[in-house]
Write a protein that holds these residues in place. Sequence first.
Motif, short mmCIF file in Angstrom:
data_model
loop_
_atom_site.label_atom_id
_atom_site.label_comp_id
_atom_site.label_asym_id
_atom_site.label_seq_id
_atom_site.Cartn_x
_atom_site.Cartn_y
_atom_site.Cartn_z
N GLY A 46 0.83 -1.21 0.00
CA GLY A 46 0.00 0.00 0.00
C GLY A 46 0.86 1.25 0.00
O GLY A 46 0.58 2.23 -0.71
N MET A 47 1.95 1.22 0.78
CA MET A 47 2.85 2.38 0.83
C MET A 47 3.51 2.60 -0.53
O MET A 47 3.57 3.72 -1.04
CB MET A 47 3.92 2.16 1.91
N TYR A 48 4.02 1.52 -1.11
CA TYR A 48 4.66 1.65 -2.43
C TYR A 48 3.63 2.01 -3.50
O TYR A 48 3.95 2.69 -4.48
CB TYR A 48 5.41 0.36 -2.80
N GLY A 49 2.39 1.55 -3.29
CA GLY A 49 1.31 1.93 -4.21
C GLY A 49 1.09 3.44 -4.18
O GLY A 49 0.91 4.08 -5.22
N ALA A 50 1.11 4.01 -2.96
CA ALA A 50 0.94 5.47 -2.82
C ALA A 50 2.09 6.19 -3.52
O ALA A 50 1.90 7.22 -4.17
CB ALA A 50 0.89 5.84 -1.34
N PHE A 51 3.29 5.60 -3.39
CA PHE A 51 4.46 6.20 -4.05
C PHE A 51 4.29 6.17 -5.57
O PHE A 51 4.49 7.16 -6.27
CB PHE A 51 5.73 5.45 -3.64
N ALA A 52 3.88 4.99 -6.06
CA ALA A 52 3.71 4.83 -7.51
C ALA A 52 2.63 5.78 -8.02
O ALA A 52 2.78 6.40 -9.09
CB ALA A 52 3.35 3.39 -7.84
N ALA A 53 1.55 5.92 -7.25
CA ALA A 53 0.45 6.81 -7.67
C ALA A 53 0.93 8.26 -7.71
O ALA A 53 0.52 9.02 -8.59
CB ALA A 53 -0.73 6.68 -6.71
N GLY A 58 0.87 11.98 -9.99
CA GLY A 58 0.94 13.17 -9.14
C GLY A 58 -0.10 13.16 -8.04
O GLY A 58 -0.52 14.20 -7.54
N MET A 59 -0.55 11.97 -7.68
CA MET A 59 -1.66 11.84 -6.73
C MET A 59 -1.17 12.01 -5.28
O MET A 59 -0.14 11.44 -4.90
CB MET A 59 -2.25 10.44 -6.91
N ASP A 60 -1.89 12.75 -4.48
CA ASP A 60 -1.56 12.88 -3.07
C ASP A 60 -1.80 11.53 -2.38
O ASP A 60 -2.77 10.83 -2.71
CB ASP A 60 -2.48 13.95 -2.43
N PRO A 61 -0.93 11.17 -1.42
CA PRO A 61 -1.12 9.85 -0.78
C PRO A 61 -2.47 9.70 -0.08
O PRO A 61 -2.94 8.57 0.10
CB PRO A 61 0.03 9.77 0.22
N TYR A 62 -3.10 10.82 0.28
CA TYR A 62 -4.41 10.71 0.94
C TYR A 62 -5.54 10.48 -0.07
O TYR A 62 -6.66 10.15 0.31
CB TYR A 62 -4.68 11.96 1.79
N ILE A 63 -5.24 10.65 -1.34
CA ILE A 63 -6.21 10.34 -2.40
C ILE A 63 -5.91 8.95 -2.98
O ILE A 63 -6.79 8.28 -3.51
CB ILE A 63 -6.12 11.38 -3.57
N ALA A 64 -4.66 8.52 -2.84
CA ALA A 64 -4.21 7.27 -3.48
C ALA A 64 -5.05 6.03 -3.10
O ALA A 64 -5.15 5.10 -3.92
CB ALA A 64 -2.74 7.03 -3.15
N PRO A 65 -5.67 5.95 -1.90
CA PRO A 65 -6.47 4.75 -1.61
C PRO A 65 -7.55 4.47 -2.66
O PRO A 65 -7.96 3.32 -2.83
CB PRO A 65 -7.10 5.08 -0.25
N VAL A 66 -7.99 5.50 -3.36
CA VAL A 66 -9.00 5.30 -4.40
C VAL A 66 -8.51 4.29 -5.43
O VAL A 66 -9.27 3.48 -5.97
CB VAL A 66 -9.31 6.67 -5.09
N VAL A 67 -7.22 4.31 -5.70
CA VAL A 67 -6.64 3.39 -6.68
C VAL A 67 -6.05 2.16 -5.98
O VAL A 67 -6.23 1.03 -6.42
CB VAL A 67 -5.50 4.11 -7.46
N VAL A 68 -5.34 2.43 -4.87
CA VAL A 68 -4.54 1.37 -4.24
C VAL A 68 -5.43 0.33 -3.53
O VAL A 68 -5.18 -0.88 -3.64
CB VAL A 68 -3.52 1.99 -3.25
N ALA A 69 -6.45 0.79 -2.80
CA ALA A 69 -7.28 -0.17 -2.05
C ALA A 69 -7.97 -1.18 -2.98
O ALA A 69 -7.92 -2.39 -2.71
CB ALA A 69 -8.29 0.57 -1.17
N CYS A 204 -1.32 3.53 2.41
CA CYS A 204 -1.38 4.86 1.79
C CYS A 204 -1.33 5.96 2.84
O CYS A 204 -0.61 6.95 2.69
CB CYS A 204 -2.67 5.01 0.98
N LEU A 205 -2.09 5.78 3.93
CA LEU A 205 -2.17 6.83 4.94
C LEU A 205 -0.89 6.90 5.78
O LEU A 205 -0.57 7.94 6.35
CB LEU A 205 -3.39 6.60 5.86
#
Lengths: 296, 408
Positions: A46-53, A58-69, A204-205
Amino acid sequence: MAEFLNIVAIGLLLGGIYSLVSVGLNLIFGVIRIVNFAQGEFVMLGMYGAFAAQVAMGMDPYIAPVVVAPALFALGCVVYWILLRPLQGEPMMQVFATFGLLMVLENVVLALTRGVSLSVNSAAAQISMSLGPVQMPLARILVLVAATVVAGALGWWLRVTLPGKAIRAVAQDRKAARLMGINVERMYMVSFGVGAALAGLAGCLLAPLYSMSPQIGMNFIMPAFAVVVLGGLGSVAGAYVGGFIVGLTEALAGFYLDPALKHAVLFLVFIAVLIIRPAGLFGVAGAEEVGLREQS
Amino acid sequence: MTLTRRQFGALATGAALMAGSRSSFAQGAPIKIGAVNPYSGAMAQYGDEVTRCYELAAEWANAQGGLLGRQVQIVRGNATSAQEGIGAVEQLVGRDKVDILAGTYVTAISNAASESALNYGKLYWETNALARDLTDRGLPNFVRTGPSSNEFASRAVEGAIKVVGAKLNKQPKDLKVWIEHEDSAYGTSIALEQQRLFKAAGVTVGIGSHSAKAIDVTDSILRAKNFAPDVWISTAYVVDTNLLLRAARDQGFKPAAMMSCGVGDTKETLEAIGKDYLDGILLVSYPRPDVSEKYGPGAGVFLRLYRDKLGRDPVAPQGMNAFVGMKILFEAIKAAGSVEFEKVIKAAAAMDKPLGAYETGYGVKFDDKMQNTRALPVVAQWQGGAVKAVYPTEAASEGVSVINVPRA
């Protein structure tokens, strides 16, 4: 007094991290009766997913769960179907399989990153709020809020919705649930997927709080096991409250005794709770044995 | 079939020519140096960097005609753990027929690999592993050209007293220092040496430890904050160093100076913490290519060689330290006229070069345990998102001086 309040606040915020990481772990154990050693690696993914996003979109990590989860949900479903389903009825083998999965995921990420630690940035992660003498980083407050919302929402979903009721029915008695027309295999797969998605959300969070390394999942998983056993195996409320017990114990022992002793103190509390209440604070007596009893 | 006298003569001449060419081939065979480092796993980035700089040094030597009339060849042996270190040595010696072994980025690997090298009667030339114990073992095939953990500890103490003390206009007896360290042997050994040196200088010292795997280190920061130090010094790994700095920022912990020993000087920390907060944080680090030419003659040339070959700046300061370690080895081999470990060690022991002889500002003078006593780290500082050497003063490039002490 100010000092004490500050430490309690830090303990509660740390508890939020532990709760968020543990809720998914406890769901998986509560329903499928698998101690999922790879849960920490799902957090890491999930953390690396936030990084990739962030890098790709250019996605903020607090928005990234939309894709990562959702991605982690899909991965969880695939892992269950391919790896764990064939081992049904062999709980020990399933535990070993999750351990193998842990090693695979960790080493794949290690190979991809070559051990370089990575970071994601968010404006929210730079803000620290003062409440009198208490200093609270906004990023940790957001994790605490997320843990509360997730625990509440998951509890509601399990209690009120049809899939939630089906999952609870399967957790209580697989055979009876099957006789009632519930697709047990699908419920297991969904539960594992939801558990993995919650780990992805946690990752992500947590990403703005830590420098990522492929081994970071292991750092989360040991305290998370303490949380679920303390709170009660299979209980969402237990995972939530257990997180705060662990967080507060660590913060108070770390500050007033010695940071090097905080895990020793935590596991003393852990042993004491188990002696007094073997099922954990919110657990049902005997729940921990279900996974070892053969079910058809 | 019978051979005529002419046929026999032709065959004999051919055989003699072939024997001659084989002999001259053996004479020109390269000197093989086995580089034992982690090239996979969590430490690969730095293991790779160290060996890249061995290779750079070998190319530099080869361009000047090689050693003892032979070319130098670096052969890689991957070791991510002590056990793999032993395996790497066996493979390098048995299969690749290396003459000498060199390494490493990791103390535990160096420890095991050097003992294994001794079993094969090979020299183990250490450039980068830090623990003082490595030389204290007195292994007869072991030499270390770079600084040990003790030099890192003493440079940190010197930096606190001479750099920060001077900026704050405080004598050692008026200084308060908090030493934070991760609780394995690496952090503990450096911290205890720092504590000993500070106490000997009359500085008031507090000390705290944390696990490098901790999820939260705010308790450690609050304990340090309660102590109200002038200087906060940390010895940790990259991930927990970043966590400590984040917690310090979040808790408004602002001592007059903050110092990180051994890590915290790479892009990983810059990306995690950001250049604004890092500005002014002091670092005890291997000398970097930015040191002045007066302090480290040739540092600029090293940087050019590196950029020409790799098309970018060095990943970490460990590289130039490795490059210099390899150059010292080449000089010892030349002086020995051999690659046999007893002869090279004897030649190395006789070397006597003043400080400022190499790119890193090192000299060469080995003690009786074959630790180079003239290899010293520098105190550097984050300035505008870049790391710049600031102490010793002569190491600082023109126009560079200490900034943001006390921290704004």
